[in-house]
Design a protein around this motif. Structure first.
Motif, mmCIF file in Angstrom:
data_model
loop_
_atom_site.group_PDB
_atom_site.id
_atom_site.type_symbol
_atom_site.label_atom_id
_atom_site.label_comp_id
_atom_site.label_asym_id
_atom_site.label_seq_id
_atom_site.Cartn_x
_atom_site.Cartn_y
_atom_site.Cartn_z
ATOM 1 N N LYS A 326 0.809 -1.207 0.000
ATOM 2 C CA LYS A 326 0.000 0.000 0.000
ATOM 3 C C LYS A 326 0.850 1.268 0.000
ATOM 4 O O LYS A 326 0.546 2.233 -0.698
ATOM 5 C CB LYS A 326 -0.934 0.003 1.217
ATOM 6 N N ILE A 327 1.899 1.295 0.789
ATOM 7 C CA ILE A 327 2.706 2.512 0.922
ATOM 8 C C ILE A 327 3.365 2.868 -0.415
ATOM 9 O O ILE A 327 3.323 4.024 -0.867
ATOM 10 C CB ILE A 327 3.782 2.342 2.020
ATOM 11 N N VAL A 328 3.946 1.858 -1.070
ATOM 12 C CA VAL A 328 4.624 2.086 -2.362
ATOM 13 C C VAL A 328 3.643 2.623 -3.394
ATOM 14 O O VAL A 328 3.899 3.627 -4.090
ATOM 15 C CB VAL A 328 5.292 0.790 -2.861
ATOM 16 N N TYR A 329 2.479 1.974 -3.487
ATOM 17 C CA TYR A 329 1.491 2.395 -4.483
ATOM 18 C C TYR A 329 0.896 3.761 -4.151
ATOM 19 O O TYR A 329 0.547 4.528 -5.057
ATOM 20 C CB TYR A 329 0.378 1.350 -4.602
ATOM 21 N N SER A 330 0.779 4.073 -2.841
ATOM 22 C CA SER A 330 0.256 5.385 -2.435
ATOM 23 C C SER A 330 1.196 6.498 -2.898
ATOM 24 O O SER A 330 0.763 7.549 -3.388
ATOM 25 C CB SER A 330 0.065 5.451 -0.927
ATOM 26 N N VAL A 331 2.510 6.262 -2.737
ATOM 27 C CA VAL A 331 3.493 7.244 -3.190
ATOM 28 C C VAL A 331 3.410 7.423 -4.706
ATOM 29 O O VAL A 331 3.450 8.547 -5.223
ATOM 30 C CB VAL A 331 4.919 6.812 -2.773
#
Length: 474
Positions: A326-331
């Motif tokens: 989630k964090i990678v895709y959010s960025v």
């Protein structure tokens, strides 16, 4: 050609206002389309199979889809040219198929003869004269189209008839006799042409070559049309319906409609003439509309459905991956948002400039309309004017029917007389207004005096037949 297809087609087009927009190739070639879809599905996820690709190309060619056939053939050529896996004979056949597909398109004028020249280089030292005979037959077609080189065409035909391949292969012999019949019809040797065509028809029947039988009957009808035996010509065209031919059906139907129209015109049967003309243009529109879509989207529906199902599965897999990252895709999404915002700001800055350009375009459009109007005025003035020949004679353009080039001289035919003057057709073409068109390298015609025309020739109001160059279109 199957009679049922024509009956169904006639009923359908009479019930529609714009049948060419609603009838697809699937209406005529459902079986062939299913075969292509099946062959394409068989190759998904597998290494390139040239034989399967050639099979697809042959079906495309048979249903008049030259663009897709050419693309399929070329895929094989591109692979095989780098690393030959086909036999020499199979590769030679591929080159010949590429050439015939490239040169068979309706009104096609960009044929480079590249594949024919490559085939000639590969086979020139061979002991078998099969390819020599076939290549010479392609050269004959070029000369046959040009009415000023019919003598050369006849010379080539006579040379082909001396080859061993002509003597030993009855299928090829029927092809050459058919071409010879066409040539003799064109030069008004009607009895010899009829003999050639009947001989070709007999061979085609022996070989069960249905396509050649159709072509023979078409050309027997053309032969009778030229002799003004219109009823006999129609009888030949009607015989075609009983032949179970499955190749090139739509284009053959267009040829028949054109020639039947010529016969009904000669018989002064306006009702049947209109029916054939309507049928011709509807078929022509179907073929033209279809040729614009070289990718042939209709036949890939089943394949595309599979691809969509595959994408749905991939999206489900992506959802699982997203939950774990989630964090990678959010960025990444935030970066995409910044890029979109930056693009929007840039667009706003350029918006003012675009508005100014639109305003300028509108003013230019008004000026363009004024210029067109002035040009039309000039055209109307020129149309009623005259040209002054080198011999000081005046030829009024409104009375000029056509111009014929004869070596270094020009013949100008008017409604009342004929002028003969030294000059080049390129020089006089520059003096003529837009209603005069160069339809052949030796002829310029006045469109105001056209009585009738087809894909091969135009008939003027004075009864003169003027040949049309291949690729010319009004």
């Amino acid at each position: 050609m199957k009679k049922l297809i024509f009956i169904l087609f006639a009923q359908f087009v009479l019930a529609q206002q714009n049948p060419q927009d609603s009838i697809s190739y699937e209406y005529f070639y459902e079986k062939e389309l299913q075969q292509i879809v099946s062959l394409k599905q068989q190759q998904i996820g597998r290494s390139f199979n040239p034989k399967k690709q050639l099979e697809i190309a042959e079906i495309y060619k048979r249903i008049n889809c030259e663009d897709s056939a050419y693309a399929a053939y070329y895929k094989v050529f591109d692979k095989e040219f780098k690393k030959l896996t086909l036999s020499d004979d199979a590769f030679n056949e591929l080159l010949f198929s590429l050439h015939t597909t490239e040169s068979s398109k309706h009104n096609y004028n960009k044929d480079r003869r590249y594949f024919l020249e490559l085939l000639k280089q590969r086979t020139i030292k061979g002991t078998n004269d099969q390819w020599l005979a076939k290549i010479e037959n392609e050269r004959f077609k070029d000369y046959f189209i040009d009415s000023l080189k019919l003598g050369k065409a006849k010379e080539i035909i006579n040379g082909i008839k001396k080859t061993n391949y002509y003597q030993s292969n009855s299928t090829f012999r029927s092809v050459i006799l058919l071409n010879e019949g066409n040539l003799n019809t064109k030069i008004n040797n009607f009895k010899i042409a009829e003999s050639n065509l009947f001989h070709a028809l007999d061979l085609a029947k022996q070989n069960k070559d249905y396509l050649r039988q159709v072509y023979c009957l078409i050309n027997l009808g053309v032969n009778e049309n030229k002799q003004k035996n219109y009823t006999k010509a129609l009888s030949y065209f009607d015989q075609i319906e009983s032949i179970p031919n499955s190749k090139y059906n739509i284009k053959i139907a267009r040829i028949i409609a054109s020639n039947k129209g010529n016969a009904y015109y000669g018989l002064k049967d306006s009702v049947n003439l209109k029916h054939q003309d309507d049928l011709y243009y509807k078929l022509d529109n179907i073929i033209s509309d279809f040729s614009k879509n070289s990718n042939f989207y209709e036949i890939d529906v089943a394949y595309q459905t599979k691809e969509k199902d595959k994408k749905i599965e991939e999206l489900s897999s992506f959802k699982k991956t997203f939950n774990t990252n989630k964090i990678v895709y959010s960025v990444l999404l935030f970066l995409v948002f910044l890029l979109a915002l930056y693009s929007f700001v840039r667009w706003k800055k350029s918006d003012k400039t675009k508005k100014l350009l639109n305003k300028e375009n509108q003013s230019l459009s008004i000026e363009n309309k004024k210029t067109k109007h002035e040009l039309e005025t000039v055209k109307s003035i020129v149309t009623n004017d005259f040209i002054l020949l080198k011999n000081k004679s005046k030829v009024y353009l409104e009375a000029l029917i056509y111009v014929k080039s004869d070596g270094h001289y020009l013949n100008l035919y008017t409604t009342s007389k004929k002028e003969f003057v030294r000059g080049k057709i390129s020089e006089i073409e520059k003096q003529l207004p837009p209603n005069f068109v160069k339809c052949h390298r030796s002829y310029i015609i006045n469109k105001n005096y056209i009585k009738q025309y087809n894909s091969m020739e135009v008939i003027m109001t004075n009864g003169q037949d003027i040949p049309l160059s291949r690729g010319f279109k009004f």
